[in-house]
Design an enzyme around this catalytic site. Structure first.
Site: not given
Ligand code: AMP
Length: 291
Positions: A39, A42-43, A45-46, A156, A158, A194-195
């Protein structure tokens, strides 16, 4: 076709048609393709997902889409952080081959009427506190898989329940994607990236790692023979004492069914999952219980 080139050469597809043209060209050249759905905001984790994608595929697509159907009416869809320029530069630096950043109307044109529900796995944990959330996730991921037709897609750990739901969806609908889970990336103090951490004030940021610490303590206690309900209750207390406003759940579950366990058996893989509220943020985290 709706491509907008960037200075670094990283293209952005805005339409499903443009995405398919690019993927079709890669396929014609014999390349494998991995998709990293996000979404945005990005950080690292992404970043870990992108790096894992690069190791297993010739070409990597990152989708940037704040999916309205996975947000409840009182949730943070409007406030969710958005900065496409920064995200594009981040992806460019990591060697991503294509951004897919569709508009809401491209994903959900007038008359859109289909929703996918994965029964069972979506009923507990976050599903119980965010009605409809996983239907939105399942529907958008099914669309992304059929739009991009990747060989692999990376998610992730997470979002552990989300990963379980997507694995089930992929099997049940024969989508044929290699779904890969990537370990959680954390800050030095243990807070999962986390975002939504952007919502935390400085004081809340200091409190936030208590969620992970209490899960670590509970996982250790359970592995050491403590009763599961008592260890989860203790974790809940620790999180509240640290300054969180409320705890949605702390549960130790079977990794496949996500059903809460009353007793831990070392031979049966288990995971402890939690969600708690701190200021404007709802934080989630989880970790393996290793006996
Ligand atoms: P999001 O943009 O938050 O929807 O996350 C996109 C993808 O990044 C999802 O598969 C999340 O599980 C993964 N993700 C988010 N935060 C982390 C993190 N800290 N470590 C690993 N993957 C992550």
């Amino acid at each position: 076709m709706a491509f907008a080139a960037r200075s670094g050469g990283l293209a952005t597809a805005r339409s499903v048609a443009a995405l398919r043209v690019r993927v079709g060209d890669w396929r014609a050249d014999g390349h494998t393709v991995a998709l990293v759905p996000t979404m945005g905001a990005l950080h690292r984790g992404h970043g870990a997902l992108i790096e894992a994608a690069r190791r297993i595929a010739d070409r990597v697509i990152v989708s940037l889409f704040v999916n309205p159907t996975q947000f409840g009416p009182s949730e943070d869809f409007q406030a969710y952080p958005r900065d496409e320029g920064r995200d594009a530069a981040f992806c460019d630096d990591l060697g991503v081959d294509l951004l897919f950043a569709p508009t809401v109307t491209e994903m959900y044109p007038a008359g859109f009427a289909t929703s996918i529900r994965v029964a069972g796995l979506t009923e507990g944990q976050c599903g119980a506190f965010r009605p409809g959330h996983f239907d939105g996730v399942a529907t958008v991921v099914a669309k992304l898989f059929t739009q991009a037709r990747p060989d692999s897609a990376l998610f992730g750990e997470k979002d552990f329940q989300q990963l379980a739901v997507i694995r089930r969806l992929n099997r049940d609908l024969d989508l044929g994607v290699n779904v890969v889970g990537v370990p959680t990336v954390r800050e030095a103090d243990g807070l999962a990236l986390s975002s939504r951490n952007a919502y935390l004030s400085a004081d809340e940021r200091r409190i936030a790692p208590a969620l992970y610490r209490s899960l670590q303590d509970a996982a250790r206690a359970i592995a050491g023979g403590a009763r599961v309900p008592a260890a989860c209750a203790e974790a809940r207390e620790q999180v509240l004492k640290a300054g969180f406003a409320s705890v949605d759940y702390v549960e130790c579950v079977d990794v496949d069914s996500l059903k809460p366990l009353v007793e831990f058996e070392p031979a049966r893989p288990a995971r402890i999952l939690a969600a708690a509220r701190l200021g404007r943020a709802r934080l989630i985290d989880n970790l393996a219980v290793i006996g």
